[in-house]
Design an enzyme around this catalytic site. Sequence first.
Site, PDB file in Angstrom:
ATOM      1  N   ARG A 104     -12.384  -3.722 -37.397  1.00 14.29           N
ATOM      2  CA  ARG A 104     -13.168  -3.339 -38.570  1.00 14.29           C
ATOM      3  C   ARG A 104     -13.574  -4.610 -39.308  1.00 14.29           C
ATOM      4  O   ARG A 104     -13.013  -4.963 -40.349  1.00 14.29           O
ATOM      5  CB  ARG A 104     -12.355  -2.402 -39.473  1.00 14.29           C
ATOM      6  CG  ARG A 104     -11.911  -1.144 -38.749  1.00 14.29           C
ATOM      7  CD  ARG A 104     -10.926  -0.314 -39.556  1.00 14.29           C
ATOM      8  NE  ARG A 104     -11.585   0.378 -40.653  1.00 14.29           N
ATOM      9  CZ  ARG A 104     -10.945   1.188 -41.496  1.00 14.29           C
ATOM     10  NH1 ARG A 104      -9.645   1.399 -41.363  1.00 14.29           N
ATOM     11  NH2 ARG A 104     -11.589   1.784 -42.468  1.00 14.29           N
ATOM     12  N   LYS A 110     -10.067  10.664 -51.453  1.00 13.70           N
ATOM     13  CA  LYS A 110      -9.463   9.331 -51.360  1.00 13.70           C
ATOM     14  C   LYS A 110     -10.526   8.252 -51.212  1.00 13.70           C
ATOM     15  O   LYS A 110     -10.479   7.220 -51.896  1.00 13.70           O
ATOM     16  CB  LYS A 110      -8.516   9.281 -50.166  1.00 13.70           C
ATOM     17  CG  LYS A 110      -7.936   7.893 -49.882  1.00 13.70           C
ATOM     18  CD  LYS A 110      -7.058   7.895 -48.654  1.00 13.70           C
ATOM     19  CE  LYS A 110      -7.816   7.658 -47.369  1.00 13.70           C
ATOM     20  NZ  LYS A 110      -8.127   6.209 -47.157  1.00 13.70           N
ATOM     21  N   ARG A 131      -0.622   8.210 -46.888  1.00 16.59           N
ATOM     22  CA  ARG A 131      -1.718   7.397 -47.415  1.00 16.59           C
ATOM     23  C   ARG A 131      -2.885   8.263 -47.878  1.00 16.59           C
ATOM     24  O   ARG A 131      -3.631   7.864 -48.782  1.00 16.59           O
ATOM     25  CB  ARG A 131      -2.221   6.423 -46.357  1.00 16.59           C
ATOM     26  CG  ARG A 131      -1.293   5.259 -46.044  1.00 16.59           C
ATOM     27  CD  ARG A 131      -1.955   4.304 -45.075  1.00 16.59           C
ATOM     28  NE  ARG A 131      -3.311   4.030 -45.494  1.00 16.59           N
ATOM     29  CZ  ARG A 131      -4.381   4.131 -44.696  1.00 16.59           C
ATOM     30  NH1 ARG A 131      -4.245   4.477 -43.423  1.00 16.59           N
ATOM     31  NH2 ARG A 131      -5.581   3.867 -45.166  1.00 16.59           N
ATOM     32  N   CYS A 171      -6.422  -3.444 -37.216  1.00 16.65           N
ATOM     33  CA  CYS A 171      -6.279  -2.029 -37.551  1.00 16.65           C
ATOM     34  C   CYS A 171      -6.078  -1.234 -36.279  1.00 16.65           C
ATOM     35  O   CYS A 171      -6.738  -1.490 -35.263  1.00 16.65           O
ATOM     36  CB  CYS A 171      -7.518  -1.529 -38.292  1.00 16.65           C
ATOM     37  SG  CYS A 171      -7.408   0.194 -38.823  1.00 16.65           S
TER      38      CYS A 171
END
Length: 435
Positions: free
Chosen positions: A122, A22, A400, A117
């Site tokens: 981040r 991913k 995801r 997040c």
Amino acid sequence: MEKITIEGGRRLHGRVSVNGAKNAALPIMAACILAHGPSRIKGIPDIADVRVMMDLLRCLGMTVERSKDGSMELEVTRPGETVTLYKFVEKMRASICVLGPLLGRWGRAEVARPGGCVIGDRPIDLHLKGLQALGATITQDKGNIIAEGGDLYGTEIHLAGSFGPTVLGTANVMMAACLAKGTTIIKSAACEPEIQDLAHFLNLAGAKVSGIGTSCLTIGGVERLCGIDYEIIPDRIEAGTFMVASAITRGNILIENARMEHLEAVTEKLREIGVTVTEEDGGCRVKGTGDLTAACTSALPYPGFPTDMQPQFTSLLSIAKGTSVITEKVFPERIAHVAELNRMGASIRKEGNTIIVKGVDYLSGAEVKAADLRAGASLVIAGLAAEGTTEVRGLQHLDRGYERLEERLAHLGAKIKRVVDQPLLHMPKPVGVMP
């Protein structure tokens, strides 16, 4: 809403193949913005994050199609589209990786600023610092970052952050620098296999990136890149997740298509706690053959122990003999799985950026909810070993990053299935309220 139900206590056995990574697929898909002509990419997993990126790139003027063989063809067919909407970025922070290629190809990029997040702050300040060093002008308007620079020029850039190199920041600056004039040197660059894969893709497309796999990348600017055929690397985090699933169930799994050179830190720690890991048939065999023992580890940038494996290892160490200590040095707030594991009978506490795990004799099935992608994986893993039934909700996070995880675990012998979570037909009447 859907949930996964797991009847724990079954040893996993058989073989499973690892999908494409991913975290390599997303920036490589974005890098196709730089290419003249179509690129065909093999190994891109069919997961929610990839589907978001497909929609985003279509809005940026690209044709994106999957073939029957699973490969994906991407090509810019409406030149000059540069605006990325918040509806994409709010679903996936990795959408920010279009910033560099849009700026490099079209001289302008407008990308919605990512929000908060659950695994911690981040920031993208290093992304912007790097692009500014190349000559871009950065402004903000209505929550959007606007980067403009008709001509970018190579320079020396340092990308070290408070918790180590920035992975997506390295990707953004490297992609923008490919079409800059002159030579760019990125110091304190991320070394992750996914960054190496992006660099290999760019070089095959005509870029001049050297120092791949080190913390110092040198990029010689070129006039243009071309479309190519490419196959992305296997997903080391997916491989690690299956390794831990075998270990916690005392299973015996052959994990095909796992790159062992990308899994050295995970393999070393598994062996330390009593798990047998051997290379076999281009992958590895993982046997959980005995009692697990406690261990200490720190989540660090590559080649250290990966932060994306910390939650899964927390589940595993929750039933190891003794007290384990995990120090999270990448995302110190990555603790969403701790409270849920404690609901299953684990004994875990957090002190600062340290997770202290006191091993228990067994875990008990419970209703739990995933708050992020890897927390979801850790809860599924815990459910595989727990006594009784575990119900995991919050599957939008799990989906995801894992393609049909429950089906693949069922193929290995787990009693696991995805079901529709039935809503309450009649809400209970609040106490003390008159009819």
